[in-house]
Scaffold this motif. Structure first.
Motif, PDB file in Angstrom:
ATOM      1  N   PRO A  89       0.795  -1.232   0.000  1.00  0.00           N
ATOM      2  CA  PRO A  89       0.000   0.000   0.000  1.00  0.00           C
ATOM      3  C   PRO A  89       0.824   1.276   0.000  1.00  0.00           C
ATOM      4  CG  PRO A  89      -0.052  -1.053   2.157  1.00  0.00           C
ATOM      5  CD  PRO A  89       0.600  -2.027   1.229  1.00  0.00           C
ATOM      6  N   GLY A  90       2.062   1.205   0.498  1.00  0.00           N
ATOM      7  CA  GLY A  90       2.860   2.422   0.613  1.00  0.00           C
ATOM      8  C   GLY A  90       3.104   3.118  -0.711  1.00  0.00           C
ATOM      9  N   ILE A  91       3.300   2.339  -1.785  1.00  0.00           N
ATOM     10  CA  ILE A  91       3.560   2.966  -3.089  1.00  0.00           C
ATOM     11  C   ILE A  91       2.344   3.751  -3.554  1.00  0.00           C
ATOM     12  CG2 ILE A  91       4.052   2.536  -5.526  1.00  0.00           C
ATOM     13  CD1 ILE A  91       5.719   0.147  -4.707  1.00  0.00           C
ATOM     14  N   ALA A  92       1.175   3.111  -3.515  1.00  0.00           N
ATOM     15  CA  ALA A  92      -0.043   3.792  -3.960  1.00  0.00           C
ATOM     16  C   ALA A  92      -0.354   5.001  -3.079  1.00  0.00           C
ATOM     17  CB  ALA A  92      -1.217   2.814  -3.959  1.00  0.00           C
ATOM     18  N   ALA A 101       8.273   9.087 -10.690  1.00  0.00           N
ATOM     19  CA  ALA A 101       9.310   9.804  -9.950  1.00  0.00           C
ATOM     20  C   ALA A 101       9.158   9.635  -8.443  1.00  0.00           C
ATOM     21  CB  ALA A 101       9.275  11.289 -10.316  1.00  0.00           C
ATOM     22  N   VAL A 102       7.965   9.264  -7.992  1.00  0.00           N
ATOM     23  CA  VAL A 102       7.717   9.118  -6.557  1.00  0.00           C
ATOM     24  C   VAL A 102       8.485   7.936  -5.974  1.00  0.00           C
ATOM     25  CG1 VAL A 102       5.947   8.608  -4.823  1.00  0.00           C
ATOM     26  CG2 VAL A 102       5.455  10.228  -6.674  1.00  0.00           C
ATOM     27  N   PHE A 103       8.564   6.826  -6.724  1.00  0.00           N
ATOM     28  CA  PHE A 103       9.121   5.610  -6.120  1.00  0.00           C
ATOM     29  C   PHE A 103      10.273   4.964  -6.883  1.00  0.00           C
ATOM     30  CE2 PHE A 103       5.989   4.089  -9.105  1.00  0.00           C
ATOM     31  CZ  PHE A 103       6.492   2.891  -9.577  1.00  0.00           C
ATOM     32  N   MET A 104      10.511   5.354  -8.121  1.00  0.00           N
ATOM     33  CA  MET A 104      11.497   4.630  -8.917  1.00  0.00           C
ATOM     34  C   MET A 104      12.927   4.798  -8.416  1.00  0.00           C
ATOM     35  SD  MET A 104      10.066   2.731 -11.089  1.00  0.00           S
ATOM     36  CE  MET A 104      11.552   2.270 -11.961  1.00  0.00           C
ATOM     37  N   ASP A 105      13.231   5.895  -7.761  1.00  0.00           N
ATOM     38  CA  ASP A 105      14.601   6.094  -7.282  1.00  0.00           C
ATOM     39  C   ASP A 105      14.945   5.194  -6.095  1.00  0.00           C
ATOM     40  OD1 ASP A 105      15.031   7.964  -9.228  1.00  0.00           O
ATOM     41  OD2 ASP A 105      14.654   9.697  -7.941  1.00  0.00           O
ATOM     42  N   THR A 106      13.942   4.605  -5.463  1.00  0.00           N
ATOM     43  CA  THR A 106      14.197   3.747  -4.301  1.00  0.00           C
ATOM     44  C   THR A 106      13.753   2.306  -4.522  1.00  0.00           C
ATOM     45  OG1 THR A 106      12.052   4.349  -3.326  1.00  0.00           O
ATOM     46  CG2 THR A 106      13.958   5.694  -2.715  1.00  0.00           C
ATOM     47  N   ASN A 148      -0.102   0.077 -10.315  1.00  0.00           N
ATOM     48  CA  ASN A 148      -1.070   0.765 -11.170  1.00  0.00           C
ATOM     49  C   ASN A 148      -0.740   2.250 -11.244  1.00  0.00           C
ATOM     50  OD1 ASN A 148      -3.954  -1.019  -9.783  1.00  0.00           O
ATOM     51  ND2 ASN A 148      -2.431  -1.702 -11.255  1.00  0.00           N
ATOM     52  N   LEU A 149      -0.727   2.802 -12.456  1.00  0.00           N
ATOM     53  CA  LEU A 149      -0.571   4.240 -12.655  1.00  0.00           C
ATOM     54  C   LEU A 149      -1.796   4.776 -13.390  1.00  0.00           C
ATOM     55  CD1 LEU A 149       3.173   4.667 -13.735  1.00  0.00           C
ATOM     56  CD2 LEU A 149       2.181   4.682 -11.438  1.00  0.00           C
ATOM     57  N   PRO A 150      -2.034   6.080 -13.315  1.00  0.00           N
ATOM     58  CA  PRO A 150      -3.166   6.670 -14.044  1.00  0.00           C
ATOM     59  C   PRO A 150      -2.928   6.648 -15.550  1.00  0.00           C
ATOM     60  CG  PRO A 150      -1.857   8.368 -12.982  1.00  0.00           C
ATOM     61  CD  PRO A 150      -1.316   7.059 -12.492  1.00  0.00           C
ATOM     62  N   GLY A 151      -3.913   7.126 -16.298  1.00  0.00           N
ATOM     63  CA  GLY A 151      -3.831   7.052 -17.751  1.00  0.00           C
ATOM     64  C   GLY A 151      -3.181   8.244 -18.422  1.00  0.00           C
ATOM     65  N   SER A 152      -2.942   9.315 -17.695  1.00  0.00           N
ATOM     66  CA  SER A 152      -2.349  10.520 -18.274  1.00  0.00           C
ATOM     67  C   SER A 152      -0.836  10.373 -18.414  1.00  0.00           C
ATOM     68  CB  SER A 152      -2.661  11.724 -17.385  1.00  0.00           C
ATOM     69  OG  SER A 152      -1.749  12.776 -17.593  1.00  0.00           O
ATOM     70  N   PRO A 153      -0.269  10.691 -19.579  1.00  0.00           N
ATOM     71  CA  PRO A 153       1.193  10.617 -19.733  1.00  0.00           C
ATOM     72  C   PRO A 153       1.937  11.477 -18.713  1.00  0.00           C
ATOM     73  CG  PRO A 153       0.136  10.852 -21.870  1.00  0.00           C
ATOM     74  CD  PRO A 153      -0.934  11.051 -20.846  1.00  0.00           C
ATOM     75  N   LYS A 154       1.456  12.690 -18.486  1.00  0.00           N
ATOM     76  CA  LYS A 154       2.093  13.579 -17.516  1.00  0.00           C
ATOM     77  C   LYS A 154       2.033  12.982 -16.114  1.00  0.00           C
ATOM     78  CE  LYS A 154       1.788  18.325 -15.694  1.00  0.00           C
ATOM     79  NZ  LYS A 154       1.408  18.001 -14.303  1.00  0.00           N
ATOM     80  N   ALA A 155       0.869  12.452 -15.750  1.00  0.00           N
ATOM     81  CA  ALA A 155       0.721  11.854 -14.427  1.00  0.00           C
ATOM     82  C   ALA A 155       1.597  10.614 -14.277  1.00  0.00           C
ATOM     83  CB  ALA A 155      -0.744  11.503 -14.178  1.00  0.00           C
ATOM     84  N   CYS A 156       1.746   9.839 -15.342  1.00  0.00           N
ATOM     85  CA  CYS A 156       2.604   8.649 -15.285  1.00  0.00           C
ATOM     86  C   CYS A 156       4.040   9.036 -14.956  1.00  0.00           C
ATOM     87  CB  CYS A 156       2.557   7.900 -16.611  1.00  0.00           C
ATOM     88  SG  CYS A 156       1.047   6.948 -16.877  1.00  0.00           S
ATOM     89  N   ARG A 157       4.524  10.068 -15.624  1.00  0.00           N
ATOM     90  CA  ARG A 157       5.904  10.517 -15.382  1.00  0.00           C
ATOM     91  C   ARG A 157       6.065  10.995 -13.936  1.00  0.00           C
ATOM     92  NH1 ARG A 157       6.131  13.479 -19.379  1.00  0.00           N
ATOM     93  NH2 ARG A 157       7.312  12.176 -20.822  1.00  0.00           N
TER      94      ARG A 157
END
Length: 216
Positions: free
Chosen positions: A146-149, A193-198, A180-189
């Protein structure tokens, strides 16, 4: 190893391992790393390679219009680009309709058969009747993450208050992380960025286990 074209008369050990009758349809393929000779009665053991190979990922876009060719998928390529910039190997990209059974089947296949490190989905996380991505993801989950979402929603709230209505989830199936990510390209990016660095550390835990990960 293959039985492509043959009829499956009884479920073999491969079926019970992966949950699907793949031998007549796909077979099982392996890369020979060191040559040798096999003899009747020899024991075969599958071992994960432990060198620093790239994390393997798949990206799934959920869109009825996209799957019919009525809309260009922009979010999927954005996710692929962000993952590749971070050194991930993209093994598959899929464009599926908003169909729960199809998505569940692909998540199971990619986790159980392809044994990917991470699967990113985009789209289908809202309130529309066809938004089934969270339900399909939870249906195949072994454990919740749940932490990622939660972190994604918290960060997205800085951009728009409507982020509170996202139903996106993050889970584990076997050794695969599904996000799961939203459908917007901007929102996906922004969400990546929130979790990929860790994310490398938890992926190493899934791949190698706690003791081997500590040695790294």
């Amino acid at each position: 190893m293959t039985q492509i074209g043959k009829e499956c008369h009884a479920h073999c050990a491969v079926y019970h391992q992966v949950g699907d009758c793949i031998m007549p349809r796909e077979g099982v393929f392996a890369k020979v790393l060191t040559g040798g000779v096999l003899h009747p009665g020899d024991e075969l053991v599958i071992e994960e390679r432990k060198e620093n190979r790239p994390y393997r990922a798949a990206v799934i876009t959920l869109s009825d219009k996209g799957s019919r060719g009525e809309r260009i998928d922009e979010s999927g390529p954005v996710i692929v680009g962000e993952l590749e910039k971070r050194g991930f190997e993209i093994t598959e990209t899929l464009l599926l309709p908003d169909d729960e059974e199809q998505l569940k089947k692909q998540l199971v296949r990619l986790s159980d058969q392809r044994r990917l490190d991470i699967i990113i989905t985009t789209g289908g996380t809202g309130f529309a009747p066809t938004d089934i991505t969270p339900e399909a993801t939870l249906a195949v989950a072994d454990r919740l993450v749940p932490g990622i979402a939660e972190a994604i929603r918290a960060e997205s709230m800085r951009q728009t208050k409507r982020a509170i209505y996202s139903r996106a989830v993050s889970v584990l199936r076997k050794k695969t992380l599904i996000v799961n990510l939203p459908g917007s390209p901007k929102a996906c990016r922004e969400c990546l960025a929130v979790f990929m660095d860790t994310v490398a550390h938890p992926l190493d835990l899934l791949r190698y286990g706690a003791s081997d990960c500590a040695e790294k």
